[in-house]
Design an enzyme around this catalytic site. Structure first.
Site, PDB file in Angstrom:
ATOM      1  CG  HIS A 288      -0.398   0.075   2.540  1.00 22.88           C
ATOM      2  ND1 HIS A 288       0.054   1.253   3.097  1.00 22.88           N
ATOM      3  CD2 HIS A 288      -0.205  -0.882   3.494  1.00 22.88           C
ATOM      4  CE1 HIS A 288       0.489   1.027   4.330  1.00 22.88           C
ATOM      5  NE2 HIS A 288       0.353  -0.262   4.597  1.00 22.88           N
ATOM      6  CB  CYS A 305       1.914  -3.594   4.887  1.00 24.50           C
ATOM      7  SG  CYS A 305       0.301  -4.118   5.509  1.00 24.50           S
TER       8      CYS A 305
END
Length: 456
Positions: A288, A305
């Protein structure tokens, strides 16, 4: 606006450093605290966004920063300064660009010997001989140089992170993958797999490949952040990034997400069957973007992430295809020439062909020999239950051959050797069939399937 005389240059450099301290605090909340449900309800809660900036090219800001570094290191600080000013104007949230500008301004008043050299020497050091004046920034000394004593603890941490990010970006320019090489995990990719991604956590570098008729071609690479505690994720909340072979499962619209995720998100299928077999837990591992206050994050900054600058993530969002795009996350990528994988590819092809032949012939007994005792299917069937399903399939086939279409094979090697195989299983006389994924493990010289499931 004309440049100010050098006394103001140092003041501005110090102010620039102070401004760098605010942005990391917002990111410290972590991905999971920032998440909210998708859909209409999420949009109603979403804060009003500022006007969208002009479209930005992926990798452009980094290229410009590295050009500023090059000019500065070569002693061309006057040429570098206007470039730094324009970069900061175009990307006011790019902390490294602000730091470079502060250093260049400070260099007009005193020697600058390292990235982020924004504090004057402490009084006790004033009597010591000063090193020869450096007109720019010596990148080689960035990591080893002592932290200025004039900075508060919070600034020291931020400066340390920025120096690490700077070093990794410069290293990525110096240590390019060998021309025509690919990560060793990409054993074989179907023509339907149009792109592939590989992440080298040791370099904080993500590589994007296009799958052409001549094989994989590296088309772009980007700086990317990983977990606060590094890699090898084991459990929910351990703030580590998983290592392994994964696939992008969907594409999340930024309108359904908080601003924390920037341009959007690409979830991957962690935990995969190998992870589950090893007892790993957790979820929600995404590729992201970054919030409006940050262009990029520190190398070790996420809850697990992979985080990229928004212009870079936008390229991925517009390029990759959910369900078919593999994502290899490795501690360190091993680059090889494609032809070097030919022997491994052929050896495993022979194993897969033997499995296909046994299934086509309805030889259930021989077919079961390809499955590991600890086998589990996507429906949580064990080997005994699976054997019954195989017998039912054999009866339904009635001797018709099975073909494996659009086959992809990715290899993951750590404490064990694993093949992740995806293919369309098409029965003779039909045009289409289920898309299946198998996980094979090698036991000695023998390959066996420990997971098989339908994915489409």
């Amino acid at each position: 606006m004309p440049l100010s005389p050098f006394p103001f240059g140092h003041a501005l450099a110090t102010a620039v450093m102070a401004g760098l301290l605010a942005a990391p605090a917002a990111a410290a909340q972590g991905e999971k605290k920032a998440r909210q449900p998708s859909g209409k309800k999420a949009q109603q809660r979403k804060p009003v966004r500022a006007a969208a900036p002009a479209p930005l090219r992926d990798g452009d800001a980094e290229r410009r920063l590295l050009e500023i570094y090059r000019l500065t290191a070569e002693g061309h600080a006057r040429q570098a300064l206007p470039l730094a000013e324009r970069l900061v104007r175009d990307h006011p949230n790019f902390q490294l660009a602000q730091l470079a500008l502060g250093d260049l301004l400070a260099a007009r008043a005193r020697p600058v010997g390292r990235v982020g050299d924004v504090a004057m020497p402490p009084p006790a050091a004033a009597a010591r001989p000063m090193p020869a004046q450096i007109p720019g920034i010596s990148l080689a000394s960035a990591a080893a140089a002592p932290t200025p004593q004039a900075l508060p603890p919070a600034a020291i941490d931020t400066l340390s992170d920025l120096r690490a990010e700077s070093r990794l970006r410069v290293d990525a320019l110096k240590a390019r993958p060998p021309q025509g090489s690919i990560p060793a995990q990409f054993l074989e990719l179907s023509a339907r797999t149009r792109h592939a991604i590989a992440m080298d956590a040791s370099r904080s570098r993500l590589y994007l490949f296009e799958n052409t008729d001549k094989g994989l071609v590296l088309v772009a690479d980007y700086y990317a952040s990983v977990g606060k505690l590094g890699t090898e994720k084991q459990a929910e909340g351990d703030q580590r990034t998983p290592l392994g072979v994964y696939y992008i499962t969907s594409r999340l619209d930024p309108a359904t997400l908080k601003d924390f995720y920037g341009a959007g998100a690409l979830p991957i299928n962690y935990p995969n069957p190998l992870d589950l077999r090893r007892g790993k837990t957790g979820s929600g591992i995404w590729l992201h973007g970054t919030p409006p206050s940050q262009f990029s994050r520190a190398p070790l900054a996420t809850d697990g992430c992979l985080v990229l600058a928004n212009p870079d993530l936008e390229r991925l969002l517009k390029t990759v295809e959910p369900r078919t795009t593999p994502v290899v996350i490795a501690r360190e990528l091993r680059w090889v020439k494609p032809q070097a994988l030919q022997a491994e590819r052929q050896s495993f092809h022979d194993v897969l062909e033997a499995w296909r032949s046994a299934k086509s012939q309805g030889d259930t007994q021989r077919l079961l020999g390809f499955y590991a005792p600890e086998f589990q299917s996507h429906r949580n069937q064990d080997l005994q239950q699976w054997s019954q399903a195989l017998q039912a399939e054999a009866q339904a086939l009635q001797g018709r051959a099975v073909a494996l279409k659009d086959k992809s094979v990715l290899r993951w090697t750590d404490s064990s050797d694993t093949m992740v195989v995806t293919f369309g299983e098409v029965t003779e006389g039909t045009r289409t069939g289920p898309v299946k994924r198998q996980y094979w493990t090698r036991k000695g010289a023998r390959w066996q399937i420990f997971f098989e499931g339908v994915i489409g």
